[in-house]
Design a protein around this motif. Structure first.
Motif, PDB file in Angstrom:
ATOM      1  N   LEU A  21       0.775  -0.998   0.061  1.00 46.32           N
ATOM      2  CA  LEU A  21       0.004  -0.053  -0.050  1.00 46.32           C
ATOM      3  C   LEU A  21       0.917   1.253  -0.090  1.00 46.32           C
ATOM      4  N   LYS A  22       0.315   2.087  -0.804  1.00 47.68           N
ATOM      5  CA  LYS A  22       1.159   3.382  -0.923  1.00 47.68           C
ATOM      6  C   LYS A  22       0.356   4.673  -0.761  1.00 47.68           C
ATOM      7  N   THR A  23       0.781   5.587  -0.056  1.00 48.45           N
ATOM      8  CA  THR A  23       0.030   6.954  -0.244  1.00 48.45           C
ATOM      9  C   THR A  23       0.519   7.892  -1.557  1.00 48.45           C
ATOM     10  N   SER A  24      -0.117   8.734  -1.908  1.00 48.49           N
ATOM     11  CA  SER A  24       0.369   9.478  -3.245  1.00 48.49           C
ATOM     12  C   SER A  24       0.289  10.864  -3.125  1.00 48.49           C
ATOM     13  N   HIS A  25       0.881  11.541  -3.851  1.00 51.50           N
ATOM     14  CA  HIS A  25       0.678  12.948  -3.945  1.00 51.50           C
ATOM     15  C   HIS A  25       0.440  13.278  -5.496  1.00 51.50           C
ATOM     16  N   THR A  26      -0.161  14.372  -5.871  1.00 55.05           N
ATOM     17  CA  THR A  26      -0.228  14.774  -7.323  1.00 55.05           C
ATOM     18  C   THR A  26       0.714  15.783  -7.637  1.00 55.05           C
ATOM     19  N   LYS A  27       0.881  15.729  -9.030  1.00 55.38           N
ATOM     20  CA  LYS A  27       1.676  16.846  -9.731  1.00 55.38           C
ATOM     21  C   LYS A  27       1.260  17.220 -11.115  1.00 55.38           C
ATOM     22  N   SER A  28       1.009  18.485 -11.201  1.00 56.57           N
ATOM     23  CA  SER A  28       0.479  18.793 -12.673  1.00 56.57           C
ATOM     24  C   SER A  28       1.545  18.411 -13.683  1.00 56.57           C
ATOM     25  N   GLU A  29       1.257  18.647 -14.889  1.00 54.50           N
ATOM     26  CA  GLU A  29       1.951  18.402 -16.124  1.00 54.50           C
ATOM     27  C   GLU A  29       2.844  19.758 -16.225  1.00 54.50           C
ATOM     28  N   THR A  30       2.559  20.900 -15.471  1.00 56.52           N
ATOM     29  CA  THR A  30       3.381  22.125 -15.408  1.00 56.52           C
ATOM     30  C   THR A  30       3.344  22.357 -14.028  1.00 56.52           C
ATOM     31  N   THR A  31       4.715  22.871 -13.853  1.00 64.64           N
ATOM     32  CA  THR A  31       5.160  23.070 -12.402  1.00 64.64           C
ATOM     33  C   THR A  31       4.518  24.381 -11.859  1.00 64.64           C
ATOM     34  N   ASP A  32       3.842  25.309 -12.946  1.00 63.95           N
ATOM     35  CA  ASP A  32       3.502  26.633 -12.153  1.00 63.95           C
ATOM     36  C   ASP A  32       2.030  26.572 -11.984  1.00 63.95           C
ATOM     37  N   LYS A  33       1.295  25.565 -12.109  1.00 65.45           N
ATOM     38  CA  LYS A  33       0.015  25.608 -11.997  1.00 65.45           C
ATOM     39  C   LYS A  33      -0.624  24.432 -12.036  1.00 65.45           C
ATOM     40  N   LEU A  34      -1.845  24.017 -11.241  1.00 61.98           N
ATOM     41  CA  LEU A  34      -2.341  22.878 -11.146  1.00 61.98           C
ATOM     42  C   LEU A  34      -3.407  22.803 -12.423  1.00 61.98           C
ATOM     43  N   LEU A  35      -3.313  21.736 -12.847  1.00 60.36           N
ATOM     44  CA  LEU A  35      -4.403  21.597 -14.216  1.00 60.36           C
ATOM     45  C   LEU A  35      -5.705  20.753 -13.384  1.00 60.36           C
ATOM     46  N   ASP A  36      -6.721  20.408 -14.350  1.00 60.18           N
ATOM     47  CA  ASP A  36      -7.848  19.772 -13.662  1.00 60.18           C
ATOM     48  C   ASP A  36      -7.223  17.945 -13.804  1.00 60.18           C
ATOM     49  N   ASN A  37      -8.194  17.274 -13.097  1.00 60.01           N
ATOM     50  CA  ASN A  37      -8.022  16.002 -12.822  1.00 60.01           C
ATOM     51  C   ASN A  37      -7.506  15.052 -13.957  1.00 60.01           C
ATOM     52  N   ASN A  38      -8.053  15.367 -15.094  1.00 59.17           N
ATOM     53  CA  ASN A  38      -7.761  14.557 -16.338  1.00 59.17           C
ATOM     54  C   ASN A  38      -6.412  14.614 -16.659  1.00 59.17           C
ATOM     55  N   HIS A  39      -5.532  15.637 -16.228  1.00 61.49           N
ATOM     56  CA  HIS A  39      -4.390  16.042 -16.606  1.00 61.49           C
ATOM     57  C   HIS A  39      -3.379  15.780 -15.395  1.00 61.49           C
ATOM     58  N   GLN A  40      -3.846  15.353 -14.261  1.00 62.14           N
ATOM     59  CA  GLN A  40      -2.878  14.977 -13.037  1.00 62.14           C
ATOM     60  C   GLN A  40      -2.171  13.836 -13.086  1.00 62.14           C
ATOM     61  N   HIS A  41      -1.112  13.907 -12.721  1.00 58.96           N
ATOM     62  CA  HIS A  41      -0.276  12.426 -12.297  1.00 58.96           C
ATOM     63  C   HIS A  41      -0.169  12.085 -10.891  1.00 58.96           C
ATOM     64  N   TYR A  42      -0.226  10.939 -10.511  1.00 52.83           N
ATOM     65  CA  TYR A  42       0.089  10.620  -9.138  1.00 52.83           C
ATOM     66  C   TYR A  42       1.321   9.977  -8.915  1.00 52.83           C
ATOM     67  N   TYR A  43       1.889  10.248  -7.845  1.00 48.27           N
ATOM     68  CA  TYR A  43       3.255   9.876  -7.570  1.00 48.27           C
ATOM     69  C   TYR A  43       3.434   9.178  -6.181  1.00 48.27           C
ATOM     70  N   ALA A  44       4.170   8.162  -5.929  1.00 44.75           N
ATOM     71  CA  ALA A  44       4.332   7.514  -4.739  1.00 44.75           C
ATOM     72  C   ALA A  44       4.871   8.291  -3.769  1.00 44.75           C
ATOM     73  N   LYS A  45       4.228   8.347  -2.532  1.00 45.35           N
ATOM     74  CA  LYS A  45       4.708   9.228  -1.500  1.00 45.35           C
ATOM     75  C   LYS A  45       5.415   8.480  -0.395  1.00 45.35           C
TER      76      LYS A  45
END
Length: 249
Positions: free
Chosen positions: A143-167
């Motif tokens: 089991l892993k927790t995650s955090h999100t990171k958008s495709e651009t570093t300067d703003k958050l995009l909608d959920n369809n463009h978010q990526h999830y990373y293992a925390k």
């Protein structure tokens, strides 16, 4: 004088199953020429402890009453939240004269493959407990927790463009995945549901309400065949499990 508690079965079938993405309520999905609801009632009917079942349905439900069930069923109207539907079922069962020491078995319509052995085992466990027992399986996967990171570093995009990373990885040594049936004493169940209502709590199963009040609920190891239809891909796996269970469960 002590007496063997009666077991009252309830299936909560008032939800819409939005994650499943079907145009009809999930409990009316067809598997092997029957709806999930019919299949789940039949599984409960296979238990030596259950001879009738209460169905908690939506107010506008017109389909449940047209189905063929393996045991006699009665109906009551559910609420917007799961716990409200369970509370409505508890009130209906209390109205027919159930004792506070009797057992209320709550099952999901979307778990049609629960083995008969598991149903009987969780009921027998609850009979020896002051509050109740639930089926569950030890978590086997990492089991892993995650955090999100958008495709651009300067703003958050909608959920369809978010990526999830293992925390981080969670220690699973004492983690269990809850199933149904869940079986509780009627009196304590009424009290914990009232507590949930009074404090406007969010719960995902009835055992959670007991946990808020630190009331012990026994965990009974269940079968991994007892999966829940949540996403479309689950239908293929459930069909295979039901086919493999060619003998009575």
């Amino acid at each position: 004088m002590n007496h063997l508690p009666r077991t009252y079965a309830m299936i909560v079938a008032a939800g819409r199953g939005s994650r499943f993405g079907a145009p009809i309520a999930k409990q009316y999905t067809q598997l092997q020429d029957q709806t999930l609801l019919e299949l789940s009632v039949a599984r409960l009917a296979s238990s030596q402890y259950i001879d009738q079942c209460l169905l908690v349905v939506a107010e506008d439900d017109s389909m449940a009453s047209t189905l063929n069930f393996a045991i006699p069923v009665s109906y009551t109207i559910g609420g917007a939240e799961r716990w409200q539907s369970v509370q409505a079922g508890v009130e209906a069962i209390s109205d027919i004269g159930a004792d506070d020491s009797d057992l209320i078995l709550i099952h999901d319509a979307a778990r049609p493959a629960v083995p008969r052995h598991d149903i009987d085992q969780v009921i027998k466990a609850a009979m020896s407990e002051p509050y109740g027992a639930i089926l569950a399986t030890p978590v086997a996967d990492t089991l892993k927790t995650s955090h999100t990171k958008s495709e651009t570093t300067d703003k958050l995009l909608d959920n369809n463009h978010q990526h999830y990373y293992a925390k981080r990885t969670i220690d699973r040594s004492d983690m269990w995945q809850a199933q149904t049936p869940q079986v509780f004493r009627l009196g304590p169940l009424k009290r914990v549901l009232n507590y949930v209502a009074e404090h406007q709590l969010t719960i995902t199963d009835e055992a959670s309400a007991f946990e808020y009040l630190e009331l012990p609920i026994r965990l009974v190891t269940g079968s991994r065949q007892n999966i829940k239809l949540t996403y479309p891909d689950d239908a293929l796996l459930l069909s295979a499990i039901l086919t493999a269970q060619f003998d009575p469960p």
